[in-house]
Design a protein around this motif. Structure first.
Motif, PDB file in Angstrom:
ATOM      1  N   ASN A  70       0.807  -1.228   0.000  1.00 43.35           N
ATOM      2  CA  ASN A  70       0.000   0.000   0.000  1.00 43.35           C
ATOM      3  C   ASN A  70       0.838   1.275   0.000  1.00 43.35           C
ATOM      4  O   ASN A  70       0.523   2.237   0.686  1.00 43.35           O
ATOM      5  CB  ASN A  70      -0.962   0.013   1.191  1.00 43.35           C
ATOM      6  N   ASN A  72       3.952   1.643   1.099  1.00 48.24           N
ATOM      7  CA  ASN A  72       4.903   1.712   2.203  1.00 48.24           C
ATOM      8  C   ASN A  72       5.877   0.545   2.141  1.00 48.24           C
ATOM      9  O   ASN A  72       5.474  -0.607   1.974  1.00 48.24           O
ATOM     10  CB  ASN A  72       4.166   1.663   3.547  1.00 48.24           C
ATOM     11  N   ASP A  97       5.450  -2.033   9.727  1.00 47.03           N
ATOM     12  CA  ASP A  97       4.017  -2.281   9.784  1.00 47.03           C
ATOM     13  C   ASP A  97       3.375  -1.818   8.477  1.00 47.03           C
ATOM     14  O   ASP A  97       4.065  -1.378   7.557  1.00 47.03           O
ATOM     15  CB  ASP A  97       3.398  -1.630  11.021  1.00 47.03           C
ATOM     16  N   ALA A  98       2.057  -1.909   8.411  1.00 44.09           N
ATOM     17  CA  ALA A  98       1.345  -1.563   7.170  1.00 44.09           C
ATOM     18  C   ALA A  98       1.548  -0.115   6.760  1.00 44.09           C
ATOM     19  O   ALA A  98       1.386   0.233   5.590  1.00 44.09           O
ATOM     20  CB  ALA A  98      -0.144  -1.862   7.326  1.00 44.09           C
ATOM     21  N   ASP A  99       1.931   0.752   7.711  1.00 44.00           N
ATOM     22  CA  ASP A  99       2.192   2.157   7.397  1.00 44.00           C
ATOM     23  C   ASP A  99       3.664   2.424   7.096  1.00 44.00           C
ATOM     24  O   ASP A  99       4.065   3.566   6.910  1.00 44.00           O
ATOM     25  CB  ASP A  99       1.747   3.046   8.560  1.00 44.00           C
ATOM     26  N   ARG A 101       6.183   2.007   9.160  1.00 42.67           N
ATOM     27  CA  ARG A 101       6.990   2.324  10.343  1.00 42.67           C
ATOM     28  C   ARG A 101       7.827   1.111  10.726  1.00 42.67           C
ATOM     29  O   ARG A 101       7.297   0.000  10.828  1.00 42.67           O
ATOM     30  CB  ARG A 101       6.096   2.725  11.518  1.00 42.67           C
TER      31      ARG A 101
END
Length: 122
Positions: A70, A72, A97-99, A101
């Protein structure tokens, strides 16, 4: 095709491979930011929407293999050459993580010291 033992070459900045629908799915060459051409060279695999999902790249920091979710970078395996803003040089492995980070990671610096990260925001 070479028929007389001479080496022939073709020079281009970028090669794009498209699927049956005409969408770019693989790029070889400059895969960085179009506003700063020439900074990142490598191979990138693109999804149906044209986003880079996997890449093997080389920039002024060193080589990196990355996977995207997505938009990232959630997995990176690479080597920081100690150039520019790099705090420590050496090989590294980061999971995000999904973001995007960083959550878990390891790096081995030039002195053999292992630096590890475990947990969000660590």
């Amino acid at each position: 095709m070479t028929t007389n033992h001479e080496t022939r070459s073709v020079s281009v900045n970028r090669i794009e491979i498209v699927d049956a629908g005409g969408r770019v799915r693989l790029v070889l060459g400059d895969i960085g930011n179009p506003e700063r051409p020439g900074e990142v060279f490598g191979v990138a695999l693109l999804d149906d929407d044209g986003h880079q999902r996997a890449w093997l790249a080389l920039d002024h920091h060193g080589p990196v293999l990355g996977l995207d979710r997505n938009g990232n970078a959630v997995l990176e395996l690479g080597v920081d050459d100690g150039v520019g803003e790099v705090v420590r040089s050496g090989p590294y492995f980061h999971l995000g993580d999904a973001d995007g980070r960083p959550v878990v990671g390891w790096q081995v610096d030039d002195d053999g010291v292992v630096i590890s990260r475990a947990g969000p925001g660590s």
